[in-house]
Design a protein around this motif. Structure first.
Motif, short mmCIF file in Angstrom:
data_model
loop_
_atom_site.label_atom_id
_atom_site.label_comp_id
_atom_site.label_asym_id
_atom_site.label_seq_id
_atom_site.Cartn_x
_atom_site.Cartn_y
_atom_site.Cartn_z
N PHE A 34 0.92 -1.07 0.03
CA PHE A 34 0.04 0.08 -0.07
C PHE A 34 0.82 1.25 -0.03
O PHE A 34 1.76 1.11 0.56
CB PHE A 34 -0.83 0.09 1.31
CG PHE A 34 -1.85 -1.02 1.17
CD1 PHE A 34 -3.15 -0.95 0.17
CD2 PHE A 34 -2.07 -2.14 2.14
CE1 PHE A 34 -4.10 -1.91 0.52
CE2 PHE A 34 -3.05 -2.89 2.43
CZ PHE A 34 -3.89 -3.02 1.23
N GLY A 35 0.52 2.28 -0.82
CA GLY A 35 0.89 3.62 -0.64
C GLY A 35 -0.10 4.69 -0.48
O GLY A 35 -1.11 4.61 -0.95
N PHE A 36 0.42 5.87 -0.60
CA PHE A 36 -0.56 7.07 -0.05
C PHE A 36 0.18 8.20 -1.06
O PHE A 36 1.18 8.47 -0.79
CB PHE A 36 -0.67 7.12 1.36
CG PHE A 36 -1.54 8.45 1.54
CD1 PHE A 36 -2.99 8.09 1.66
CD2 PHE A 36 -1.28 9.61 2.26
CE1 PHE A 36 -4.00 9.26 1.84
CE2 PHE A 36 -1.99 10.80 2.28
CZ PHE A 36 -3.29 10.40 2.40
N ASN A 37 -0.86 8.73 -1.72
CA ASN A 37 -0.59 9.81 -2.70
C ASN A 37 -1.75 10.55 -2.96
O ASN A 37 -2.77 9.85 -3.32
CB ASN A 37 0.12 9.05 -3.86
CG ASN A 37 0.78 10.11 -5.05
OD1 ASN A 37 -0.04 10.24 -6.02
ND2 ASN A 37 1.45 10.98 -4.55
N LYS A 38 -1.50 11.84 -2.68
CA LYS A 38 -2.56 12.90 -3.08
C LYS A 38 -4.04 12.46 -2.59
O LYS A 38 -4.74 12.51 -3.22
CB LYS A 38 -2.74 13.10 -4.69
CG LYS A 38 -1.37 13.69 -5.44
CD LYS A 38 -1.70 13.70 -7.04
CE LYS A 38 -0.39 14.29 -7.40
NZ LYS A 38 -0.61 14.28 -9.16
N ASP A 166 -8.23 -9.75 -6.01
CA ASP A 166 -9.12 -8.61 -5.52
C ASP A 166 -9.46 -9.02 -4.33
O ASP A 166 -9.60 -8.03 -3.37
CB ASP A 166 -10.29 -8.32 -6.57
CG ASP A 166 -11.01 -9.74 -6.97
OD1 ASP A 166 -10.62 -10.97 -6.71
OD2 ASP A 166 -12.15 -9.67 -7.16
N VAL A 167 -9.88 -10.33 -3.93
CA VAL A 167 -10.20 -10.62 -2.37
C VAL A 167 -9.31 -10.40 -1.73
O VAL A 167 -9.17 -10.13 -0.55
CB VAL A 167 -10.67 -11.96 -2.55
CG1 VAL A 167 -11.11 -12.57 -1.20
CG2 VAL A 167 -11.96 -12.16 -3.45
N VAL A 168 -7.96 -10.83 -1.89
CA VAL A 168 -6.85 -10.62 -1.18
C VAL A 168 -6.49 -9.30 -0.86
O VAL A 168 -6.02 -9.09 0.34
CB VAL A 168 -5.59 -11.30 -2.01
CG1 VAL A 168 -4.27 -11.23 -1.01
CG2 VAL A 168 -5.68 -12.83 -2.21
N ILE A 169 -6.42 -8.35 -1.67
CA ILE A 169 -6.30 -7.08 -1.45
C ILE A 169 -7.34 -6.57 -0.56
O ILE A 169 -7.24 -5.67 0.39
CB ILE A 169 -6.36 -6.24 -2.77
CG1 ILE A 169 -5.34 -6.52 -3.54
CG2 ILE A 169 -6.66 -4.72 -2.56
CD1 ILE A 169 -5.33 -5.95 -5.19
N LYS A 170 -8.52 -6.96 -0.71
CA LYS A 170 -9.97 -6.26 0.31
C LYS A 170 -9.35 -7.04 1.76
O LYS A 170 -9.64 -6.13 2.58
CB LYS A 170 -11.34 -6.93 -0.25
CG LYS A 170 -12.21 -6.44 0.52
CD LYS A 170 -13.68 -7.03 -0.10
CE LYS A 170 -14.85 -6.22 0.82
NZ LYS A 170 -14.69 -6.70 2.19
N LEU A 173 -6.82 -4.68 3.11
CA LEU A 173 -7.17 -3.43 3.53
C LEU A 173 -8.24 -3.63 4.88
O LEU A 173 -8.03 -2.79 5.45
CB LEU A 173 -8.30 -2.93 2.39
CG LEU A 173 -8.63 -1.62 2.54
CD1 LEU A 173 -7.59 -0.48 2.83
CD2 LEU A 173 -9.45 -0.86 1.16
N ASP A 174 -9.06 -4.61 4.92
CA ASP A 174 -9.75 -4.86 6.19
C ASP A 174 -8.89 -4.97 7.33
O ASP A 174 -9.25 -4.34 8.43
CB ASP A 174 -10.84 -6.02 5.98
CG ASP A 174 -11.77 -5.93 4.99
OD1 ASP A 174 -12.15 -4.59 4.64
OD2 ASP A 174 -12.45 -6.82 4.56
N PHE A 175 -7.80 -5.81 7.02
CA PHE A 175 -6.90 -5.91 8.20
C PHE A 175 -6.33 -4.66 8.62
O PHE A 175 -5.99 -4.18 9.55
CB PHE A 175 -5.89 -6.97 7.86
CG PHE A 175 -4.92 -7.16 9.07
CD1 PHE A 175 -5.22 -8.23 9.74
CD2 PHE A 175 -3.88 -6.36 9.13
CE1 PHE A 175 -4.10 -8.49 10.88
CE2 PHE A 175 -2.81 -6.82 9.97
CZ PHE A 175 -2.91 -7.62 10.85
#
Length: 249
Positions: A34-38, A166-170, A173-175
């Protein structure tokens, strides 16, 4: 901290990868970066050669390495990211997961590589997933045998994904959302020094929730994870906000 990975270690061609007996069959690792931008939370994805499908960085596990080392190695081979704090968060083992959007058959066919229909690469995989929070600006592309493109995507606008990624990413994100107070301290989503407003914006973006300024500041200060520094003077002196840094950085 995951140790640095030797660039030349365990490098294999696609044919060697399919034929090798050096891997633990049916076991893999996946890395959610994960990264954070704008003011937007993004995830780093890889695109398969010839195929319009994307995946998270990951791969197989050698018989002589741990899961942690396998995660660090495959991440480095596919992105050149190294020395990240990778946190294990979930193991995926649904019976039908390998059949979902599996690109291996198409990929091997496009390279004229033939393997037995019962080869382990086509069978069910148990995948242990890791995640890391990094500075958006430090990623570099490093395509390998499987992948040609490395790119950032908003977690809310994913492209067509391979497997069940897509499930792995979700799930990742939940974690992250459930453990944000803990994980934010060791992350690199913000610069070393930041304002309370910048931290609040980051929380609101990840949690998809708005907070009242006073309530948020009270909550964060109660966690005892911040050190208050000098003020940031960019305009009126009486409106200059304080800068902060995480205590363990």
């Amino acid at each position: 901290m995951i140790k640095k990975v030797d660039d030349s270690k365990n490098k294999l061609s696609l044919s060697e990868l399919i034929d090798t007996t050096g891997f633990v069959e049916h076991v893999s690792v996946d890395c959610i970066i994960f990264g954070f931008n704008k003011n937007e939370l993004k995830v780093l994805l890889l695109k398969y050669h010839e195929l319009e499908r994307w995946s998270v960085p990951g791969g197989f596990v050698f018989k002589n390495e741990s899961l942690d080392d396998a995660a660090a190695r495959t991440l480095y081979e596919r992105t050149h990211l190294e020395n990240l704090f990778l946190q294990q968060f979930y193991t995926f083992g649904d019976v039908e997961r390998t059949d979902q959007n599996n690109p291996h058959r198409e990929l091997l066919k496009s390279r004229n590589i033939s393997v037995d229909a019962n080869h382990w690469i086509y069978q069910r995989f148990i995948s242990t997933a890791y995640f890391a929070l990094i500075d958006f600006t430090i990623s570099h592309t490093f395509p390998d045998t499987f992948n040609e493109t490395c790119a950032w995507f908003s977690v809310d606008e994913l492209p067509k994904m391979a497997f069940d990624h897509d499930v792995v990413i979700k799930k990742g994100l939940d974690f992250l959302r459930k453990n944000l107070d803990y994980n934010i301290v060791g992350s690199n989503l913000l610069p070393e020094k930041f304002t309370m407003k910048e931290l609040q914006t980051l929380y609101e973006t990840i949690l998809d929730e708005k907070f009242r300024r006073n309530n948020f500041q009270r909550k964060i200060l109660s966690l005892n994870i911040l050190q208050r520094l000098e003020k940031l003077y960019t305009g009126s002196a009486n409106k200059a906000p304080y800068l902060y840094k995480f205590l363990n950085k």
